[in-house]
Motif scaffolding. Structure first.
Motif, short mmCIF file in Angstrom:
data_model
loop_
_atom_site.label_atom_id
_atom_site.label_comp_id
_atom_site.label_asym_id
_atom_site.label_seq_id
_atom_site.Cartn_x
_atom_site.Cartn_y
_atom_site.Cartn_z
N PRO A 312 -1.75 0.02 -0.75
CA PRO A 312 -1.07 1.30 -0.47
C PRO A 312 0.26 1.16 0.28
O PRO A 312 1.25 1.81 -0.07
N THR A 315 2.78 -0.05 -2.10
CA THR A 315 3.09 0.98 -3.10
C THR A 315 4.11 1.95 -2.50
O THR A 315 5.04 2.40 -3.19
N GLN A 316 3.97 2.25 -1.23
CA GLN A 316 4.92 3.14 -0.57
C GLN A 316 6.32 2.53 -0.58
O GLN A 316 7.31 3.20 -0.90
N SER A 368 -0.79 6.51 -8.59
CA SER A 368 -0.68 6.28 -7.14
C SER A 368 -0.22 7.56 -6.45
O SER A 368 0.34 7.49 -5.34
#
Ligand code: DGY
Length: 419
Positions: A312, A315-316, A368
């Motif tokens: 995560p 992904t940000q 996502s």
């Protein structure tokens, strides 16, 4: 809308060579592996039986060791170089001796989701999935014999992203062929949209090297002058292996290699961050000869998001990066980051936009919860289609269609995603 739909369907039909679809006539007159996988998905909107046939024809070229080749030379053609005589490879059919991004299982999962003829679906999957399992096992066995979790690629053509800046350093270490040859791609497409001669000289050296090595997996792994852990292939293979296991479970396919595939997934999950650079805050390919990351930023890095391989917090970071990247050329998403000095908006994989890549990246951001990027990619893909039609790829700033026209995967992606 309906005009676009009928044009897209017509393109598949004119490129149908009797069970397999050429990417485009003239420039690519054979069956290409990842092109065909995507094109099969497009055929689902025309004729489901024909769609499954596309994959059967791909499997017809499978090697004993499980490999599905990058090109199958079903028939002769004098419009393409290098042809079957130069490769000197193939078993049941003439083919090349390398593979291509292994997305076929992912396309089959997509096809299964939209299939209306469930009986046909089940019978085709039962017949074909074991061969696809063999294909994945081949990748892990021959291309990762040391179980690192990161398979290697032996040729820029295997990446499908032929002249990506990510291969520049690794390719520079390859000798040039010492024989004269005549390129045929330049008879079809302007040279400023294609790779340079210095790259072709090395592409051909590698083709010769495979032949001289008798296509021996161990010799090539040991001695190939070009060996790259390609972030695109690694991520697409990971996603396709997940999708393959899903299909096998759903359709009760038994195969002694299934457990091993689950183990391979874990190995890749553990290893993937070796390809993350703290310096660029991005995922890269790695030169497996020098063990150095190829620090160019190319759209292949976003395949980790598509594959669900990205944690995560990363992904940000990649979401913010994609947003900037998408806004720094007129159309998104350029295959090389536009701020790079290597960015060339019209030259094949050094900048242009490829709609199948947009689609995969969009899927990644969509799942996502970053749907705004997916929307932007889809909007721009539609704008490119409207402006220029069904080209192979598109100039990232002018939107001009580049490479081959009436292109099968562009038509297929349009049918599945845009229309
Ligand atoms: C080519 O000939 O340009 C192809 O991309 C090889 O796969």
């Amino acid at each position: 809308l309906s005009t676009y739909q009928s044009t897209a369907k017509e393109i598949l039909k004119i490129n149908d060579f009797g069970g397999y679809t050429v990417p485009t006539k003239g420039l690519y007159p054979f069956q290409w592996n990842w092109d065909s996988a995507i094109t099969a998905l497009g055929w689902m909107y025309v004729d489901e039986k024909r769609a499954w046939k596309e994959i059967e024809m791909l499997i017809a070229g499978q090697w004993q060791n499980g490999m599905l080749p990058h090109i199958i030379f079903h028939q002769e053609s004098d419009t393409y170089f290098p042809g079957p005589d130069v490769w000197g490879a193939g078993e049941k059919l003439h083919s090349t001796s390398i593979s291509q991004p292994p997305i076929v299982a992912s396309m089959m999962l997509e096809m299964a989701a939209i299939a209306t003829d469930k009986q046909l679906l089940e019978s085709k999957l039962k017949a074909m999935l074991p061969a696809i399992v063999d294909y994945h096992l081949w990748w892990y066995r021959d291309r990762d014999p040391q179980n690192t979790g990161l398979v290697v690629s032996y040729h820029p053509w295997e990446s499908g992203m032929d002249n990506s800046p990510a291969w520049d350093d690794a390719l520079a270490a390859v000798p040039q062929v010492d024989w004269a040859y005549q390129r045929r791609d330049l008879n079809h497409v302007d040279s400023d949209q294609r790779p340079h001669k210095s790259q072709y000289d090395r592409y051909l050296y590698l083709v010769d090297f495979f032949k001289k090595s008798n296509f021996d997996a161990q010799i090539i792994y040991q001695d190939c002058p070009y060996k790259v852990q390609d972030i695109g292939i690694i991520a697409m293979l990971y996603k396709a292996t997940l999708d393959l296991l899903t299909l096998c479970q759903q359709f009760n396919i038994e195969h002694p290699g299934l457990e091993q595939l689950s183990t391979e997934l874990k190995l890749t999950e553990q290893a993937i961050d070796q390809l993350w650079s703290d310096e660029t805050q991005f995922y890269h390919s790695r030169n497996a000869v020098t063990h150095e990351l190829c620090l160019d930023q190319t759209s292949a890095g976003f395949m980790t998001v598509y594959a669900g391989l990205c944690a995560p917090e990363k992904t940000q970071i990649l979401t913010e990066c994609a947003q900037k990247w998408a806004n720094s050329s007129q159309y998104s998403l350029a295959s090389t980051i536009p701020s790079s000095e290597k960015y060339e908006p019209q030259r094949y994989w050094r900048g242009p936009i490829w709609l199948h890549i947009n689609w995969m990246i969009a899927q990644g951001f969509e799942s996502s919860n970053q749907g705004f990027i997916a929307e932007k990619l889809q909007q721009d893909a539609r704008a490119l289609l409207e402006k220029s039609g069904f080209f192979e790829y598109f100039h990232a700033d002018s939107g001009q269609g580049c490479g081959g026209d009436n292109f099968s995967w562009t038509a297929a992606i349009a049918l599945h995603w845009l229309l």
